[in-house]
Structure formats: C-alpha cells, structure tokens
Design a protein around this motif. Structure first.
Motif, PDB file in Angstrom:
ATOM      1  N   LEU A  50       1.075  -0.925  -0.284  1.00  0.00           N
ATOM      2  CA  LEU A  50      -0.452  -0.058   0.053  1.00  0.00           C
ATOM      3  C   LEU A  50       1.145   1.236   0.256  1.00  0.00           C
ATOM      4  CD1 LEU A  50      -3.208  -0.901   2.501  1.00  0.00           C
ATOM      5  CD2 LEU A  50      -3.066  -0.814   0.313  1.00  0.00           C
ATOM      6  N   ILE A  51       2.063   1.284   1.073  1.00  0.00           N
ATOM      7  CA  ILE A  51       2.739   2.124   0.733  1.00  0.00           C
ATOM      8  C   ILE A  51       3.502   2.584  -0.548  1.00  0.00           C
ATOM      9  CG2 ILE A  51       4.889   3.176   1.594  1.00  0.00           C
ATOM     10  CD1 ILE A  51       3.763   1.597   4.831  1.00  0.00           C
ATOM     11  N   ASN A  52       4.185   1.322  -1.496  1.00  0.00           N
ATOM     12  CA  ASN A  52       4.790   1.627  -3.090  1.00  0.00           C
ATOM     13  C   ASN A  52       3.227   2.364  -4.003  1.00  0.00           C
ATOM     14  OD1 ASN A  52       6.535   0.404  -1.298  1.00  0.00           O
ATOM     15  ND2 ASN A  52       6.479  -1.176  -2.323  1.00  0.00           N
ATOM     16  N   ALA A  53       1.843   1.698  -3.462  1.00  0.00           N
ATOM     17  CA  ALA A  53       1.394   2.913  -3.959  1.00  0.00           C
ATOM     18  C   ALA A  53       0.806   4.132  -4.109  1.00  0.00           C
ATOM     19  CB  ALA A  53      -0.212   1.829  -4.111  1.00  0.00           C
ATOM     20  N   LEU A  54       1.252   4.393  -2.923  1.00  0.00           N
ATOM     21  CA  LEU A  54       0.734   5.576  -3.148  1.00  0.00           C
ATOM     22  C   LEU A  54       2.119   6.460  -3.082  1.00  0.00           C
ATOM     23  CD1 LEU A  54      -0.332   5.667   1.339  1.00  0.00           C
ATOM     24  CD2 LEU A  54      -1.637   6.222  -0.959  1.00  0.00           C
ATOM     25  N   ALA A  62       6.779  12.792  -2.774  1.00  0.00           N
ATOM     26  CA  ALA A  62       7.508  12.020  -2.182  1.00  0.00           C
ATOM     27  C   ALA A  62       9.158  12.698  -2.069  1.00  0.00           C
ATOM     28  CB  ALA A  62       7.430  10.776  -2.295  1.00  0.00           C
ATOM     29  N   LYS A  63       9.292  13.759  -3.285  1.00  0.00           N
ATOM     30  CA  LYS A  63      10.211  14.389  -3.430  1.00  0.00           C
ATOM     31  C   LYS A  63      10.803  15.417  -2.290  1.00  0.00           C
ATOM     32  CE  LYS A  63      11.654  12.552  -7.658  1.00  0.00           C
ATOM     33  NZ  LYS A  63      11.847  13.115  -9.501  1.00  0.00           N
ATOM     34  N   LEU A  64       9.747  16.287  -1.533  1.00  0.00           N
ATOM     35  CA  LEU A  64       9.986  17.102  -1.320  1.00  0.00           C
ATOM     36  C   LEU A  64       9.847  17.091   0.286  1.00  0.00           C
ATOM     37  CD1 LEU A  64       6.743  19.168  -2.740  1.00  0.00           C
ATOM     38  CD2 LEU A  64       9.033  20.155  -2.883  1.00  0.00           C
ATOM     39  N   VAL A  65       9.665  15.955   0.834  1.00  0.00           N
ATOM     40  CA  VAL A  65       9.942  15.254   2.443  1.00  0.00           C
ATOM     41  C   VAL A  65      10.893  14.542   2.514  1.00  0.00           C
ATOM     42  CG1 VAL A  65       7.790  16.498   3.000  1.00  0.00           C
ATOM     43  CG2 VAL A  65       8.349  14.065   2.147  1.00  0.00           C
ATOM     44  N   GLU A  67      12.249   9.690   1.136  1.00  0.00           N
ATOM     45  CA  GLU A  67      11.318   9.095   0.962  1.00  0.00           C
ATOM     46  C   GLU A  67      11.633   8.366   2.332  1.00  0.00           C
ATOM     47  OE1 GLU A  67      12.351   4.047  -0.308  1.00  0.00           O
ATOM     48  OE2 GLU A  67      14.153   5.582  -1.116  1.00  0.00           O
ATOM     49  N   GLU A  68      12.471   8.826   3.327  1.00  0.00           N
ATOM     50  CA  GLU A  68      12.205   8.281   4.383  1.00  0.00           C
ATOM     51  C   GLU A  68      10.866   8.859   5.624  1.00  0.00           C
ATOM     52  OE1 GLU A  68      14.487   7.920   8.946  1.00  0.00           O
ATOM     53  OE2 GLU A  68      15.414   8.315   7.565  1.00  0.00           O
ATOM     54  N   PHE A  69      10.552   9.964   5.016  1.00  0.00           N
ATOM     55  CA  PHE A  69       9.697  10.634   5.993  1.00  0.00           C
ATOM     56  C   PHE A  69       8.385  10.812   4.767  1.00  0.00           C
ATOM     57  CE2 PHE A  69       6.455  14.440   6.249  1.00  0.00           C
ATOM     58  CZ  PHE A  69       6.928  14.578   7.479  1.00  0.00           C
ATOM     59  N   ALA A  74       3.205   7.824   5.168  1.00  0.00           N
ATOM     60  CA  ALA A  74       2.384   6.557   4.719  1.00  0.00           C
ATOM     61  C   ALA A  74       2.353   5.716   5.612  1.00  0.00           C
ATOM     62  CB  ALA A  74       2.903   5.944   2.965  1.00  0.00           C
ATOM     63  N   ARG A  75       3.191   5.384   5.712  1.00  0.00           N
ATOM     64  CA  ARG A  75       2.375   4.153   7.007  1.00  0.00           C
ATOM     65  C   ARG A  75       1.925   4.390   8.078  1.00  0.00           C
ATOM     66  NH1 ARG A  75       4.025  -1.139   7.925  1.00  0.00           N
ATOM     67  NH2 ARG A  75       3.900  -2.069   9.767  1.00  0.00           N
TER      68      ARG A  75
END
Length: 257
Positions: A50-54, A62-65, A67-69, A74-75
């Motif tokens: 689900l996280i990968n889908a988001l 995702a780039k703005l914050v 990948e880790e954040f 998303a979790r």
C-alpha cells in the motif's frame, strides 16, 4: 462459500490492516510464536504494498519530504485509513487531507496542496475518455453564449492553492526539491485534465479557477462570468474561454447545439 468462511476472511482482513490487532484466533495453533511471526511478515508485506502504491501516486510529494519521511507518513495513513474497497485505484483520495492535519508535515505547508494536485493528475489519467468539442463547434458557441451552459471534460478538475503549487510540483519532479529561494510568493490555481492521451496541468489566470467552478455547477457563460467579476473585477472572459478551448476542456453543451 459458507457464512463461517466469509466471517473468517473478514476477521483476517481486519486484523491485517489493524496494527494493534493480534493474530486472528483461527490462525493460532500449538506454536503461537511462529504464527505471530508469520502473520507479522504478511502484515508488513501488505503495508509495504500500500505504501508503494501511494509513493507511485504522489512522486513529487515524496521528493519534497524525502523517501524516509514519506514512507513513515504513508504508514501512519495506512494504519488510520486502510482501504475500504478492493479497487486500489481509489486508494489515497484523502491522503492530502491527512497530510494537512499531520503535525510532522507542518513545516512544509504546501505539501497537502501538491498532493491534491497529484491526486487530480491520477484521477484524470484514469477518467473516462471523451472527445473535446471541435474548433468549428466551439466557434458556433460564440453566437449563442447567452443561452448555453458548457459541459466540461469528465477528467477535468481544478486545484486552488495560496502557494505556487504548480511551480513546486514541476520543480520537485524535475530536480527533487522545491528550491524555495526561486519561488514566487503568489498562489497558483491549476487546471488538470486529459483531453487526449496525456494528462495536462496548466496554470489558470486570475479568476480562472472560480470561472471553471461556476461552469462545473452548470451556469451559463454570462452568469458564470458575472459571478466571477464580483470578486475579480479584472477577470477577462474572452481570454479564459480561449484558454479552456485550447486546453480541450470543453466537451459539449448542456443544451443541444
């Protein structure tokens, strides 16, 4: 399938998407520790999917914050808002609202608006196909402007933001950052649609977003323009209408031509 089997499946599905839930009793056996480990692996795989889908739907966000954040955020979202439908194309519709209320994301105040723009792109990409009105047909509308209401393309949506959301989105996809020192202070409104094979995103001029929203409510051109002029005296009806025509945003009219 028996009623018991349906209930077992429903219990299993709820437990998978509830991080606080334990292993369903139906899965427990003589080796409870082993069952816990196996179920935890399965749950983590579901969450990861689900996280990968988001992440695939919100690449600029995702780039703005980073990948880790993004994955941690998303979790949290998956835990609080698990899918309610088997149609995963619909999942993530309220992710931007979640971001807007997610305290760790507050230092990036435009994040939720960028996510709204990305969701509009996603929904436009999967929207129904429709042929925009031809230039000849559009020209015929000019003489009937007083008594027609336009039908806009089914993929169309408008995103309004007090931040330069289109510029931020473009820079994030290109460079992976928003480069705040280069950004203008004014907000931007975006028109998102897919008139042909590609989704297009364009900045709307002053009053353009309000005008499109009036048209989406079924108002005819003079009424829509008058409503916008009350709050935007400099609104240019001809320029905005021409922009919608060039964008392929007009599918037809509510009244027959």
């Amino acid at each position: 399938m028996s009623t018991d089997a349906v209930q077992r499946e429903a219990t299993f599905a709820r437990a998978v998407l509830d991080a606080a839930a334990g292993v369903p009793a139906v899965l427990m056996g003589r080796n409870d520790a082993s069952a816990n480990r196996r179920f935890a692996v399965y749950r983590n795989n579901v969450y990861a999917g689900l996280i990968n889908a988001l992440a695939g739907r919100f690449p600029a966000t995702a780039k703005l914050v980073g990948e880790e954040f993004f994955r941690a955020m998303a979790r949290e979202y998956v835990e609080k808002s698990p899918p309610s439908s088997a149609v995963l194309l619909l999942y993530g519709a309220d992710f931007s609202d979640f971001m807007g209320a997610f305290p760790p994301a507050f230092p990036v105040p435009y994040l939720a608006d960028v996510a709204r723009l990305e969701w509009a792109w996603h929904t436009a990409y999967h929207a129904a196909d429709a042929e925009p009105l031809s230039q000849d047909a559009l020209a015929a509308l000019v003489a009937r402007a007083d008594d027609i209401a336009l039908r806009l393309h089914p993929s169309l949506s408008v995103i309004r933001s007090p931040y330069p959301v289109v510029t931020i989105w473009e820079l994030a996809l290109r460079d992976g950052k928003d480069e705040p020192g280069r950004l203008q202070a004014d907000g931007e409104d975006a028109l998102v649609l897919r008139p042909a094979l590609q989704v297009t995103v364009r900045r709307l001029p002053r009053g353009g977003a309000a005008f499109v929203q009036e048209l989406m409510e079924g108002k005819n051109l003079p009424v829509a323009a008058a409503a916008v002029l009350e709050s935007e005296p400099g609104f240019d009806l001809a320029a905005n209408l021409a922009g919608l025509m060039r964008s392929g945003a007009i599918e037809g009219t509510v009244n027959p031509l």
